[in-house]
Each structure stands twice: as C-alpha cells, then as structure tokens.
Design an enzyme around this catalytic site. Sequence first.
Site, PDB file in Angstrom:
ATOM      1  N   VAL A  82       6.229  -5.398   2.420  1.00  0.00           N
ATOM      2  CA  VAL A  82       4.766  -5.341   2.322  1.00  0.00           C
ATOM      3  C   VAL A  82       4.405  -4.912   0.904  1.00  0.00           C
ATOM      4  O   VAL A  82       4.926  -3.909   0.403  1.00  0.00           O
ATOM      5  CB  VAL A  82       4.182  -4.347   3.345  1.00  0.00           C
ATOM      6  N   LYS A  83       3.523  -5.689   0.271  1.00  0.00           N
ATOM      7  CA  LYS A  83       3.144  -5.380  -1.114  1.00  0.00           C
ATOM      8  C   LYS A  83       1.804  -4.653  -1.111  1.00  0.00           C
ATOM      9  O   LYS A  83       0.834  -5.130  -0.509  1.00  0.00           O
ATOM     10  CB  LYS A  83       3.045  -6.686  -1.898  1.00  0.00           C
ATOM     11  N   LEU A  84       1.778  -3.503  -1.780  1.00  0.00           N
ATOM     12  CA  LEU A  84       0.585  -2.653  -1.791  1.00  0.00           C
ATOM     13  C   LEU A  84       0.218  -2.323  -3.227  1.00  0.00           C
ATOM     14  O   LEU A  84       1.116  -2.058  -4.039  1.00  0.00           O
ATOM     15  CB  LEU A  84       0.881  -1.330  -1.069  1.00  0.00           C
TER      16      LEU A  84
END
Length: 218
Positions: A82-84
């Site tokens: 997951v890219k945050l």
Amino acid sequence: MQFFVDTADVSEIEALADTGMLDGVTTNPSLIMKAGRPMLEVIAEIAKLVDGPVSAEVTATEKDAMIAEGRKLAAIAPNIAVKLPLTWDGLKACRALTGDGHMVNVTLCFSAAQALLAAKAGATFISPFVGRLDDLGLDGMKLIEDIRAIYDNDDDLQTEILAASIRTVNHVQAAAIAGADVATIPPGILLKLIEHPLTNKGLETFLADWKTTGQSIL
Ligand code: E4P
C-alpha cells in the site's frame, strides 16, 4: 539492488518480466491516469504478472479513509504494497496497515528527516524522489546517501530505501552505489541499462573474425 518498474502499463510489465530482471512494480495515480484503465482491475492484473511487491497508492488524505482504502487495495493480492503519502495521516495509516501485516511504501519523500519518520512508523519501503529534486537544481542522490547513513546508524530501522523518480541510467548506477535497496525505474530506462556502444562494436568484430575461420560450434 532490486529492480522495480515504475509503470501501470500491463504490456510494458509483461515485456520486462520476460527479461527475468523484474523484482516488483510501482504505480501512482498519475500512472493509473496514463494507463487509462480502472485502477483495481489494472492492479489485480499486475499483481498476477509479478511475484514481488506491487505498489498501489491510496488517494484519501485522512487517516481512517487511507486505512480503509489501503485494506481494500491490500485485499487484491498478497504482494500488494500500500502506497501512502508522507503526511502525518499517512504515517498513522502506515503504522496501522503494517500492524495488520501489510507492506507499506511511503512515497513523496524529499528529506532525510521525512525518511526517518517513515522508518519510525514502520514503513516497509521509503520512496525518495531523486529526479524531482534534481529538477530543482538540488542533489537527489545525496538524499539517498543521507537516508542510507541514518538507517545504518540504527538497527531498529528496517525500512528499505526505494530510489524513485529515476530519470537516467546514471541515476540507477548512482543509487546502487549509494546503497539503495531498490530502484523503481521507468521501462525505457530499464531497457537502456544494457546499452554500450563498445559492446555492440566488440560483438560485431568478434562475429566478423569468427566468420573468417569457417568454423561452427554446433
Ligand atoms: C514512485 O513510486 C513514483 O511513482 C515515481 O518514481 C515518480 O517519478 P516521476 O518524478 O518521474 O513522476
């Protein structure tokens, strides 16, 4: 150093997977826009093509919504990271999602202090943007060196450095020398890594000389 490819174009990923050099994929909302296809569908296809981490970026900006989006993206396949974004909400979401056991790639990193925060929040990957710093006349590769030094000073910081916003073959070489764990590379640059005029010239000469011998190996 591992090679990720920075694209959401499935056909480009298929072609590169064939080289045996691909360790993962990164995408972002701009790359999804460029691909012109529904994000969830594209991410699912990419995650099947590549065994390694596939970064899929949330677009919410508030912690709870980021966590909800992150969980939905992570449910697509076990190899989703997951890219945050590197905001306080992003870092809180990072802690929650890594706590769930998901991989997290904290993106849009432009300073060593930000990278330190991301590592303390338990990020799996930190993405320093080399090219965008160079575009401003700053030294993007110095950021990779600084993060490497900071992470090496503290055994508790296990985050991998993912050199991003790579624009040239030289960026890839320099990132490897500076100690990046991963570089995410645009497809065109990845293909250019093999090129050298002396390799082509040398091969031409070897084959021409071989021909004059009249021999064959098989
Ligand atoms: C990283 O994960 C980003 O997707 C990417 O490397 C950004 O590169 P750009 O600065 O060329 O847009």
